[in-house]
Design a protein around this motif. Structure first.
Motif, mmCIF file in Angstrom:
data_model
loop_
_atom_site.group_PDB
_atom_site.id
_atom_site.type_symbol
_atom_site.label_atom_id
_atom_site.label_comp_id
_atom_site.label_asym_id
_atom_site.label_seq_id
_atom_site.Cartn_x
_atom_site.Cartn_y
_atom_site.Cartn_z
ATOM 1 N N TRP A 1 0.846 -1.198 0.000
ATOM 2 C CA TRP A 1 0.000 0.000 0.000
ATOM 3 C C TRP A 1 0.879 1.245 0.000
ATOM 4 C CZ3 TRP A 1 -5.270 -0.582 0.021
ATOM 5 C CH2 TRP A 1 -6.029 0.582 0.181
ATOM 6 N N THR A 2 0.604 2.195 -0.860
ATOM 7 C CA THR A 2 1.357 3.441 -0.872
ATOM 8 C C THR A 2 0.426 4.596 -0.544
ATOM 9 O OG1 THR A 2 1.058 3.853 -3.234
ATOM 10 C CG2 THR A 2 2.956 2.533 -2.598
ATOM 11 N N CYS A 3 0.914 5.515 0.282
ATOM 12 C CA CYS A 3 0.116 6.666 0.696
ATOM 13 C C CYS A 3 1.036 7.734 1.273
ATOM 14 C CB CYS A 3 -0.940 6.248 1.727
ATOM 15 S SG CYS A 3 -0.272 5.535 3.245
ATOM 16 N N TRP B 1 -2.471 -3.767 -9.865
ATOM 17 C CA TRP B 1 -2.599 -2.438 -9.271
ATOM 18 C C TRP B 1 -4.050 -2.215 -8.857
ATOM 19 C CZ3 TRP B 1 1.178 0.271 -7.507
ATOM 20 C CH2 TRP B 1 2.449 0.171 -8.086
ATOM 21 N N ILE B 2 -4.235 -1.603 -7.701
ATOM 22 C CA ILE B 2 -5.541 -1.173 -7.213
ATOM 23 C C ILE B 2 -5.463 0.352 -7.091
ATOM 24 C CG2 ILE B 2 -7.210 -1.278 -5.317
ATOM 25 C CD1 ILE B 2 -6.899 -3.944 -6.740
ATOM 26 N N VAL B 3 -6.403 1.045 -7.748
ATOM 27 C CA VAL B 3 -6.364 2.507 -7.814
ATOM 28 C C VAL B 3 -7.765 3.064 -7.539
ATOM 29 C CG1 VAL B 3 -5.886 4.486 -9.328
ATOM 30 C CG2 VAL B 3 -4.555 2.377 -9.578
ATOM 31 N N PRO B 4 -7.911 4.043 -6.638
ATOM 32 C CA PRO B 4 -9.242 4.646 -6.426
ATOM 33 C C PRO B 4 -9.660 5.428 -7.673
ATOM 34 C CG PRO B 4 -7.576 5.862 -5.196
ATOM 35 C CD PRO B 4 -6.886 4.689 -5.810
ATOM 36 N N VAL B 5 -10.942 5.288 -8.053
ATOM 37 C CA VAL B 5 -11.460 5.945 -9.264
ATOM 38 C C VAL B 5 -12.834 6.530 -8.998
ATOM 39 C CG1 VAL B 5 -10.172 4.430 -10.840
ATOM 40 C CG2 VAL B 5 -12.511 3.815 -10.178
ATOM 41 N N GLY C 1 -5.696 9.503 -2.023
ATOM 42 C CA GLY C 1 -4.249 9.620 -1.903
ATOM 43 C C GLY C 1 -3.504 8.311 -1.699
ATOM 44 N N TRP C 2 -3.962 7.241 -2.329
ATOM 45 C CA TRP C 2 -3.294 5.956 -2.194
ATOM 46 C C TRP C 2 -3.411 5.185 -3.499
ATOM 47 C CZ3 TRP C 2 -6.281 1.770 -3.288
ATOM 48 C CH2 TRP C 2 -7.670 1.893 -3.131
ATOM 49 N N ASN C 3 -2.598 4.168 -3.625
ATOM 50 C CA ASN C 3 -2.787 3.080 -4.580
ATOM 51 C C ASN C 3 -2.105 1.876 -3.968
ATOM 52 O OD1 ASN C 3 0.000 2.860 -5.644
ATOM 53 N ND2 ASN C 3 -0.448 4.870 -6.519
ATOM 54 N N ALA C 4 -2.308 0.714 -4.545
ATOM 55 C CA ALA C 4 -1.774 -0.481 -3.903
ATOM 56 C C ALA C 4 -1.437 -1.562 -4.908
ATOM 57 C CB ALA C 4 -2.793 -1.027 -2.892
ATOM 58 N N GLU C 5 -0.477 -2.374 -4.520
ATOM 59 C CA GLU C 5 -0.170 -3.614 -5.214
ATOM 60 C C GLU C 5 -1.000 -4.702 -4.522
ATOM 61 O OE1 GLU C 5 3.871 -3.804 -4.002
ATOM 62 O OE2 GLU C 5 4.483 -2.168 -5.303
ATOM 63 N N LEU C 6 -1.809 -5.416 -5.275
ATOM 64 C CA LEU C 6 -2.615 -6.513 -4.729
ATOM 65 C C LEU C 6 -1.907 -7.822 -5.016
ATOM 66 C CD1 LEU C 6 -5.132 -8.030 -3.685
ATOM 67 C CD2 LEU C 6 -6.170 -7.636 -5.941
ATOM 68 N N TYR C 7 -1.581 -8.550 -3.955
ATOM 69 C CA TYR C 7 -0.959 -9.866 -4.053
ATOM 70 C C TYR C 7 -1.975 -10.912 -3.621
ATOM 71 C CZ TYR C 7 3.405 -7.255 -4.284
ATOM 72 O OH TYR C 7 4.405 -6.393 -4.656
ATOM 73 N N LEU C 8 -2.370 -11.768 -4.539
ATOM 74 C CA LEU C 8 -3.306 -12.848 -4.245
ATOM 75 C C LEU C 8 -2.505 -14.125 -3.980
ATOM 76 C CD1 LEU C 8 -5.842 -11.945 -7.048
ATOM 77 C CD2 LEU C 8 -6.168 -11.637 -4.585
ATOM 78 N N ASP C 9 -2.774 -14.774 -2.858
ATOM 79 C CA ASP C 9 -1.981 -15.935 -2.447
ATOM 80 C C ASP C 9 -1.878 -16.992 -3.541
ATOM 81 O OD1 ASP C 9 -1.737 -14.631 -0.043
ATOM 82 O OD2 ASP C 9 -2.954 -16.060 1.100
ATOM 83 N N ALA C 10 -2.983 -17.317 -4.194
ATOM 84 C CA ALA C 10 -2.959 -18.371 -5.221
ATOM 85 C C ALA C 10 -2.030 -17.998 -6.373
ATOM 86 C CB ALA C 10 -4.365 -18.642 -5.740
#
Length: 171
Positions: free
Chosen positions: A70-72, A162-166, A138-147
């Motif tokens: 998560w970046t912020c 990437w996960i980005v608010p829109v 004011g954030w975005n994130a790298e989503l890591y899925l276990d599988a």
């Protein structure tokens, strides 16, 4: 069509817009970027070697079997930001001792394709009639899925989504 964030699944390599309810991001953080350099890999190593990853996995999750980079809290004066290795939990989840948190308001967010860079995710956002919603998020994130971590769908430089608010594009 907007789906619930909890409906994201591993190996579904399609771009999508998802409803993210009010949430709490809980994890460990470092300042990253600028003259400090990339401190994220060392944080990931510390989280896994210390057992903190197991604590994160015991928390209730909005999306099962996932962790985030998560970046912020970007600081333009130093060109640095906070990077968190974290879990995305329901709002008001108790924070374990020694962990930090950020409360996230409800929002729509885009999920990029596995392995694509941020620029390509931003193109998909624009092409589907949305725009980034950095304020107040004011954030975005790298989503890591276990599988996908266990069985990567393909060899890529960025093994995450990437996960980005829109929001809907203002015309």
């Amino acid at each position: 069509m907007t789906r619930e964030f909890s409906e994201i699944t591993a190996f579904d390599d399609t771009f999508g817009i998802f409803h993210l309810p009010q949430a709490r991001v809980i994890g460990k953080e470092v300042r990253n970027g600028g003259s400090i350099g990339n401190t994220a890999p060392a944080l990931w190593n510390a989280v896994f070697s210390s057992g903190d990853a197991e604590i994160l996995r015991t928390l209730p999750h909005i999306l099962k079997d996932s962790l985030y980079g998560w970046t912020c809290d970007y600081d333009p004066q130093t060109d640095t930001f906070i990077y968190m290795v974290c879990a995305l939990t329901p709002a008001d989840t108790p924070v374990p001792a020694g962990f930090v948190y950020r409360d996230i308001p409800e929002t729509l967010c885009a999920k990029g394709l596995y392995g694509e860079d941020m620029g390509k995710t931003l193109e998909h956002i624009r092409d589907t009639g949305y725009e980034t919603n950095w304020e107040p998020y004011g954030w975005n994130a790298e989503l890591y899925l276990d599988a996908e971590e266990e069985r990567p769908p393909r060899q890529v430089d960025m093994p995450w989504h990437w996960i980005v608010p829109v929001r809907t594009k203002n015309i």
